[in-house]
Design a protein around this motif. Sequence first.
Motif, PDB file in Angstrom:
ATOM      1  N   SER A   1      60.898 -36.026 -18.808  1.00  0.00           N
ATOM      2  CA  SER A   1      59.515 -36.451 -18.630  1.00  0.00           C
ATOM      3  C   SER A   1      58.569 -35.600 -19.484  1.00  0.00           C
ATOM      4  O   SER A   1      58.707 -34.387 -19.542  1.00  0.00           O
ATOM      5  CB  SER A   1      59.156 -36.316 -17.147  1.00  0.00           C
ATOM      6  OG  SER A   1      57.858 -36.764 -16.945  1.00  0.00           O
ATOM      7  N   GLY A   2      57.660 -36.266 -20.163  1.00  0.00           N
ATOM      8  CA  GLY A   2      56.635 -35.550 -20.930  1.00  0.00           C
ATOM      9  C   GLY A   2      57.035 -35.164 -22.337  1.00  0.00           C
ATOM     10  O   GLY A   2      56.264 -34.530 -23.057  1.00  0.00           O
ATOM     11  N   CYS A   3      58.236 -35.542 -22.778  1.00  0.00           N
ATOM     12  CA  CYS A   3      58.692 -35.098 -24.096  1.00  0.00           C
ATOM     13  C   CYS A   3      58.093 -35.940 -25.221  1.00  0.00           C
ATOM     14  O   CYS A   3      58.213 -35.598 -26.388  1.00  0.00           O
ATOM     15  CB  CYS A   3      60.216 -35.117 -24.181  1.00  0.00           C
ATOM     16  SG  CYS A   3      60.917 -36.774 -24.180  1.00  0.00           S
ATOM     17  N   GLY A   4      57.445 -37.066 -24.878  1.00  0.00           N
ATOM     18  CA  GLY A   4      56.782 -37.848 -25.915  1.00  0.00           C
ATOM     19  C   GLY A   4      57.410 -39.202 -26.210  1.00  0.00           C
ATOM     20  O   GLY A   4      57.049 -39.851 -27.200  1.00  0.00           O
ATOM     21  N   LYS A   5      58.317 -39.651 -25.350  1.00  0.00           N
ATOM     22  CA  LYS A   5      59.013 -40.927 -25.597  1.00  0.00           C
ATOM     23  C   LYS A   5      58.047 -42.102 -25.666  1.00  0.00           C
ATOM     24  O   LYS A   5      58.061 -42.884 -26.620  1.00  0.00           O
ATOM     25  CB  LYS A   5      60.039 -41.218 -24.481  1.00  0.00           C
ATOM     26  CG  LYS A   5      61.031 -40.133 -24.217  1.00  0.00           C
ATOM     27  CD  LYS A   5      61.991 -40.495 -23.103  1.00  0.00           C
ATOM     28  CE  LYS A   5      61.379 -40.615 -21.727  1.00  0.00           C
ATOM     29  NZ  LYS A   5      60.899 -39.343 -21.149  1.00  0.00           N
ATOM     30  N   SER A   6      57.207 -42.217 -24.607  1.00  0.00           N
ATOM     31  CA  SER A   6      56.290 -43.358 -24.549  1.00  0.00           C
ATOM     32  C   SER A   6      55.275 -43.286 -25.679  1.00  0.00           C
ATOM     33  O   SER A   6      54.901 -44.313 -26.252  1.00  0.00           O
ATOM     34  CB  SER A   6      55.552 -43.395 -23.219  1.00  0.00           C
ATOM     35  OG  SER A   6      56.483 -43.532 -22.183  1.00  0.00           O
ATOM     36  N   THR A   7      54.853 -42.072 -25.992  1.00  0.00           N
ATOM     37  CA  THR A   7      53.892 -41.892 -27.083  1.00  0.00           C
ATOM     38  C   THR A   7      54.487 -42.458 -28.378  1.00  0.00           C
ATOM     39  O   THR A   7      53.814 -43.186 -29.120  1.00  0.00           O
ATOM     40  CB  THR A   7      53.563 -40.387 -27.250  1.00  0.00           C
ATOM     41  OG1 THR A   7      53.031 -39.931 -26.015  1.00  0.00           O
ATOM     42  CG2 THR A   7      52.583 -40.155 -28.371  1.00  0.00           C
TER      43      THR A   7
HETATM   44  N1  LIG Z   1      45.982 -39.930 -23.659  1.00  0.00           N
HETATM   45  C1  LIG Z   1      46.521 -38.707 -23.620  1.00  0.00           C
HETATM   46  N2  LIG Z   1      45.754 -37.600 -23.779  1.00  0.00           N
HETATM   47  C2  LIG Z   1      46.287 -36.355 -23.752  1.00  0.00           C
HETATM   48  N3  LIG Z   1      47.592 -36.114 -23.584  1.00  0.00           N
HETATM   49  C3  LIG Z   1      48.416 -37.149 -23.423  1.00  0.00           C
HETATM   50  C4  LIG Z   1      47.933 -38.502 -23.426  1.00  0.00           C
HETATM   51  N4  LIG Z   1      48.984 -39.327 -23.248  1.00  0.00           N
HETATM   52  C5  LIG Z   1      50.067 -38.536 -23.123  1.00  0.00           C
HETATM   53  N5  LIG Z   1      49.737 -37.236 -23.236  1.00  0.00           N
HETATM   54  C6  LIG Z   1      50.662 -36.078 -23.184  1.00  0.00           C
HETATM   55  O1  LIG Z   1      51.627 -36.269 -24.198  1.00  0.00           O
HETATM   56  C7  LIG Z   1      52.896 -35.807 -23.772  1.00  0.00           C
HETATM   57  C8  LIG Z   1      53.925 -36.915 -23.959  1.00  0.00           C
HETATM   58  O2  LIG Z   1      53.650 -37.984 -23.054  1.00  0.00           O
HETATM   59  P1  LIG Z   1      54.576 -39.284 -22.965  1.00  0.00           P
HETATM   60  O3  LIG Z   1      53.977 -40.195 -21.965  1.00  0.00           O
HETATM   61  O4  LIG Z   1      54.822 -39.780 -24.317  1.00  0.00           O
HETATM   62  O5  LIG Z   1      55.909 -38.637 -22.390  1.00  0.00           O
HETATM   63  P2  LIG Z   1      57.216 -39.371 -21.890  1.00  0.00           P
HETATM   64  O6  LIG Z   1      58.334 -38.654 -22.546  1.00  0.00           O
HETATM   65  O7  LIG Z   1      57.109 -40.822 -22.078  1.00  0.00           O
HETATM   66  O8  LIG Z   1      57.177 -38.994 -20.362  1.00  0.00           O
HETATM   67  P3  LIG Z   1      57.549 -39.901 -19.068  1.00  0.00           P
HETATM   68  O9  LIG Z   1      59.037 -40.071 -19.084  1.00  0.00           O
HETATM   69  O10 LIG Z   1      57.080 -39.021 -17.945  1.00  0.00           O
HETATM   70  O11 LIG Z   1      56.775 -41.167 -19.200  1.00  0.00           O
HETATM   71  C9  LIG Z   1      52.739 -35.362 -22.331  1.00  0.00           C
HETATM   72  O12 LIG Z   1      52.643 -33.973 -22.309  1.00  0.00           O
HETATM   73  C10 LIG Z   1      51.456 -36.024 -21.897  1.00  0.00           C
HETATM   74  O13 LIG Z   1      50.812 -35.249 -20.928  1.00  0.00           O
END
Ligand SMILES: Nc1ncnc2c1ncn2[C@@H]1O[C@H](COP(=O)(O)OP(=O)(O)OP(=O)(O)O)[C@@H](O)[C@H]1O
Length: 365
Positions: free
Chosen positions: A37-43
């Motif tokens: 979680s939070g590693c940036g996948k969705s981003t």
């Molecule tokens: N709009 C935003 N503004 C600031 N930080 C953000 C924003 N969106 C995401 N982040 C940060 O970017 C990082 C990556 O988020 P992301 O949602 O891509 O993670 P993830 O790997 O998809 O996590 P998860 O499995 O929990 O969904 C996280 O630390 C999150 O807090």
Amino acid sequence: MPISLKNVGKVYDQTSVLEDVNVEIKDGEFFVIVGPSGCGKSTLLRMIAGLIPMSTGDLLIDNEVANDLPPKERNLSMVFQSYALFPFMSVRDNVAFGLKARRMATDEINKRVTQAIDTVGLTDLGGRKPSELSGGQRQRVALARAIASDAKVCLMDEPLSNLDAQLRAKMRLELRELQRQLGITVIYVTHDQVEAMTMADRVMVLNDHRVQQIDVPISIYNHPNNEFVAKFFGTPQINLFNATANHDNLQVTDDLVFSSRRLLNDGESYRVGIRPGDLQVKVDSRGANARVISVSYLGDKVVATARLKNDQEIRLVLDNQVTLNADDLIRITGAKTMYVFDEQSNQLIFQEEEVISDGATIGTI
Ligand SMILES: Nc1ncnc2c1ncn2[C@@H]1O[C@H](COP(=O)(O)OP(=O)(O)OP(=O)(O)O)[C@@H](O)[C@H]1O
């Protein structure tokens, strides 16, 4: 349709959440992005979709730079964890919605919707509302919508995580089958290592906002680049030991030493990784170097924990021929595969097969 990422990064409020992503996703590939979680996948997925802008780098869709292309011109479809269905619309209308928005002719819409609903096995349920469907059926509607759009690339963000374990396992197979049948490229985000391993042609492992490894599942498992990747894949988790080089052996405790065929610097510290199923063990109090704490018989195998002299707990997976009880003394005699990581960087330095562990070298027997 191939998708390339070149030095792609994302900065939010001066905080870097993704750095230097480089990959070429091939036409027709099932490409999985996995990480905690939070590693940036969705981003990363949202940047490919064009829902959020990239901070650095280039995105190429079908070999054309697409950095500034609006989402609807990217010819991608998306399936989310939350299905994103309209509750007041029927299954058919939900599937048709995007096509209507594109002002497609009614005949063409009807044809595509029927085909897409058939493909996901919901032929008789077209008139139902989402509330009259099971979780798995709702996710199929979301898939039908992606199929009807006729996009050559489908981006999926944890699409199965709302389903129970059994249905999830079934849908994984269905999804893979469907993707092959349609010949589309899928970029699939999950935090689930099993999902990544079972579905992917290739896996991208993300952690700490960086790519840790990109490879086919079997190589990710057998040749992890670093400690993180070794730990992330495999259940029970890999055992990691602090070890000191001693006459080209790796010494964990005074009675647990793994011999190496490499030249090692005496006195230098390393991290040694051995998967639970790769440890070779004898139930033998002579020369014992661990004591069993717990044992679970799981049909075809036995999962156990044991404690070393230094109090470290280790995980073992043995075949079910072994009779093992809590408090038994055991002797670790070797390892099928041993990974040796750099103590500072946690990167893999080398790996060895058929390693012997011989407590006798230190003279405890
Ligand atoms: N709009 C935003 N503004 C600031 N930080 C953000 C924003 N969106 C995401 N982040 C940060 O970017 C990082 C990556 O988020 P992301 O949602 O891509 O993670 P993830 O790997 O998809 O996590 P998860 O499995 O929990 O969904 C996280 O630390 C999150 O807090």
